[in-house]
Design a protein around this motif. Structure first.
Motif, PDB file in Angstrom:
ATOM      1  N   MET A   1      30.533  54.883  76.891  1.00 41.30           N
ATOM      2  CA  MET A   1      29.217  55.200  76.904  1.00 41.30           C
ATOM      3  C   MET A   1      28.790  55.857  75.610  1.00 41.30           C
ATOM      4  O   MET A   1      27.806  55.858  74.925  1.00 41.30           O
ATOM      5  N   LEU A   2      29.952  56.665  74.993  1.00 43.64           N
ATOM      6  CA  LEU A   2      29.731  57.429  73.808  1.00 43.64           C
ATOM      7  C   LEU A   2      29.581  56.341  72.523  1.00 43.64           C
ATOM      8  O   LEU A   2      28.830  56.268  71.875  1.00 43.64           O
ATOM      9  N   GLU A   3      30.492  55.099  72.810  1.00 47.23           N
ATOM     10  CA  GLU A   3      30.328  54.179  72.076  1.00 47.23           C
ATOM     11  C   GLU A   3      28.820  53.305  71.780  1.00 47.23           C
ATOM     12  O   GLU A   3      28.293  53.077  70.780  1.00 47.23           O
ATOM     13  N   GLN A   4      28.393  53.247  72.954  1.00 45.15           N
ATOM     14  CA  GLN A   4      26.984  52.536  73.123  1.00 45.15           C
ATOM     15  C   GLN A   4      25.844  53.260  72.340  1.00 45.15           C
ATOM     16  O   GLN A   4      25.159  53.025  72.064  1.00 45.15           O
ATOM     17  N   LEU A   5      26.019  54.892  72.690  1.00 47.35           N
ATOM     18  CA  LEU A   5      25.028  55.706  71.986  1.00 47.35           C
ATOM     19  C   LEU A   5      25.285  55.771  70.411  1.00 47.35           C
ATOM     20  O   LEU A   5      24.333  55.544  69.453  1.00 47.35           O
ATOM     21  N   LEU A   6      26.419  55.640  70.065  1.00 50.35           N
ATOM     22  CA  LEU A   6      26.819  55.734  68.618  1.00 50.35           C
ATOM     23  C   LEU A   6      26.184  54.215  67.798  1.00 50.35           C
ATOM     24  O   LEU A   6      25.724  54.358  67.025  1.00 50.35           O
ATOM     25  N   ARG A   7      26.536  53.349  68.649  1.00 48.34           N
ATOM     26  CA  ARG A   7      25.839  51.931  68.132  1.00 48.34           C
ATOM     27  C   ARG A   7      24.219  51.771  67.990  1.00 48.34           C
ATOM     28  O   ARG A   7      23.848  51.555  67.010  1.00 48.34           O
ATOM     29  N   ARG A   8      23.696  52.634  69.069  1.00 53.29           N
ATOM     30  CA  ARG A   8      22.223  52.711  68.821  1.00 53.29           C
ATOM     31  C   ARG A   8      21.802  53.571  67.530  1.00 53.29           C
ATOM     32  O   ARG A   8      20.935  53.320  66.725  1.00 53.29           O
ATOM     33  N   ILE A   9      22.418  54.746  67.443  1.00 53.42           N
ATOM     34  CA  ILE A   9      22.240  55.524  66.216  1.00 53.42           C
ATOM     35  C   ILE A   9      22.538  54.631  65.011  1.00 53.42           C
ATOM     36  O   ILE A   9      21.830  54.789  63.911  1.00 53.42           O
ATOM     37  N   ALA A  10      23.533  53.841  65.044  1.00 53.49           N
ATOM     38  CA  ALA A  10      24.009  53.023  63.774  1.00 53.49           C
ATOM     39  C   ALA A  10      23.044  52.076  63.489  1.00 53.49           C
ATOM     40  O   ALA A  10      22.951  51.679  62.210  1.00 53.49           O
ATOM     41  N   GLU A  11      22.254  51.515  64.308  1.00 55.13           N
ATOM     42  CA  GLU A  11      21.474  50.458  63.989  1.00 55.13           C
ATOM     43  C   GLU A  11      19.998  51.192  63.335  1.00 55.13           C
ATOM     44  O   GLU A  11      19.377  50.457  62.989  1.00 55.13           O
ATOM     45  N   GLY A  12      20.008  52.496  63.299  1.00 54.65           N
ATOM     46  CA  GLY A  12      18.838  53.112  62.633  1.00 54.65           C
ATOM     47  C   GLY A  12      17.563  53.207  63.507  1.00 54.65           C
ATOM     48  O   GLY A  12      17.406  52.670  64.537  1.00 54.65           O
ATOM     49  N   GLY A  13      16.687  53.458  62.738  1.00 52.15           N
ATOM     50  CA  GLY A  13      15.315  53.888  63.414  1.00 52.15           C
ATOM     51  C   GLY A  13      15.295  55.197  64.091  1.00 52.15           C
ATOM     52  O   GLY A  13      16.258  55.675  64.184  1.00 52.15           O
ATOM     53  N   LEU A  14      14.109  55.633  64.446  1.00 53.53           N
ATOM     54  CA  LEU A  14      13.995  56.926  65.376  1.00 53.53           C
ATOM     55  C   LEU A  14      13.944  56.422  66.980  1.00 53.53           C
ATOM     56  O   LEU A  14      13.078  55.599  67.055  1.00 53.53           O
ATOM     57  N   GLN A  15      14.632  57.169  67.656  1.00 54.81           N
ATOM     58  CA  GLN A  15      14.403  56.972  69.139  1.00 54.81           C
ATOM     59  C   GLN A  15      14.621  58.121  69.781  1.00 54.81           C
ATOM     60  O   GLN A  15      15.429  59.134  69.493  1.00 54.81           O
ATOM     61  N   SER A  16      13.699  58.405  70.806  1.00 51.50           N
ATOM     62  CA  SER A  16      13.849  59.624  71.411  1.00 51.50           C
ATOM     63  C   SER A  16      14.896  59.676  72.345  1.00 51.50           C
ATOM     64  O   SER A  16      15.444  58.536  72.858  1.00 51.50           O
ATOM     65  N   GLN A  17      15.099  61.024  73.022  1.00 46.48           N
ATOM     66  CA  GLN A  17      16.425  61.084  73.799  1.00 46.48           C
ATOM     67  C   GLN A  17      15.978  60.208  75.413  1.00 46.48           C
ATOM     68  O   GLN A  17      16.655  59.657  75.962  1.00 46.48           O
ATOM     69  N   THR A  18      14.442  60.280  75.446  1.00 47.70           N
ATOM     70  CA  THR A  18      14.022  59.455  76.612  1.00 47.70           C
ATOM     71  C   THR A  18      14.092  58.196  76.453  1.00 47.70           C
ATOM     72  O   THR A  18      14.691  57.616  77.644  1.00 47.70           O
ATOM     73  N   HIS A  19      13.983  57.558  75.438  1.00 52.55           N
ATOM     74  CA  HIS A  19      14.230  56.294  75.385  1.00 52.55           C
ATOM     75  C   HIS A  19      15.752  55.730  75.413  1.00 52.55           C
ATOM     76  O   HIS A  19      15.930  54.734  75.857  1.00 52.55           O
ATOM     77  N   LEU A  20      16.563  56.692  74.662  1.00 55.56           N
ATOM     78  CA  LEU A  20      17.872  56.337  74.765  1.00 55.56           C
ATOM     79  C   LEU A  20      18.295  56.495  76.282  1.00 55.56           C
ATOM     80  O   LEU A  20      19.150  55.579  76.450  1.00 55.56           O
ATOM     81  N   ALA A  21      17.973  57.595  77.028  1.00 59.00           N
ATOM     82  CA  ALA A  21      18.324  57.765  78.268  1.00 59.00           C
ATOM     83  C   ALA A  21      17.973  56.473  79.223  1.00 59.00           C
ATOM     84  O   ALA A  21      18.743  55.898  79.836  1.00 59.00           O
ATOM     85  N   ARG A  22      16.727  55.925  78.945  1.00 52.74           N
ATOM     86  CA  ARG A  22      16.383  54.571  79.595  1.00 52.74           C
ATOM     87  C   ARG A  22      17.424  53.219  79.231  1.00 52.74           C
ATOM     88  O   ARG A  22      17.844  52.667  80.243  1.00 52.74           O
TER      89      ARG A  22
END
Length: 82
Positions: A1-22
């Motif tokens: 799960m940490l790796e998935q979150l890290l991938r999303r951050i690596a993709e760039g852009g701004l994402q809210s915690q709400t969006h990431l949680a979904r």
């Protein structure tokens, strides 16, 4: 799960915690904890607590939507695990 979150951050852009949680199908509290864990491990660092006059020096200034008071994170130079 940490790796998935890290991938999303690596993709760039701004994402809210709400969006990431979904996207990850987890609670916002879990996303917040995972962000702290990734910071402790040295993969990400918190940029600012809120936008202000420092935006001119912010790595994300060009993609910032509205200069809101949201936590923002960026990758560090540490080698990613993927």
């Amino acid at each position: 799960m940490l790796e998935q979150l890290l991938r999303r951050i690596a993709e760039g852009g701004l994402q809210s915690q709400t969006h990431l949680a979904r996207e990850l199908n987890v609670s916002e509290d879990l996303v917040a904890q995972m962000l702290l864990d990734l910071e402790r491990m040295g993969y990400i660092r918190r940029l600012v607590d809120s936008c202000d006059s420092r935006c001119t020096h912010c790595d994300l200034a060009a993609s910032c939507a509205g200069h809101t008071s949201i936590p923002m994170w960026t990758l560090t130079d540490k080698k990613l695990p993927f």
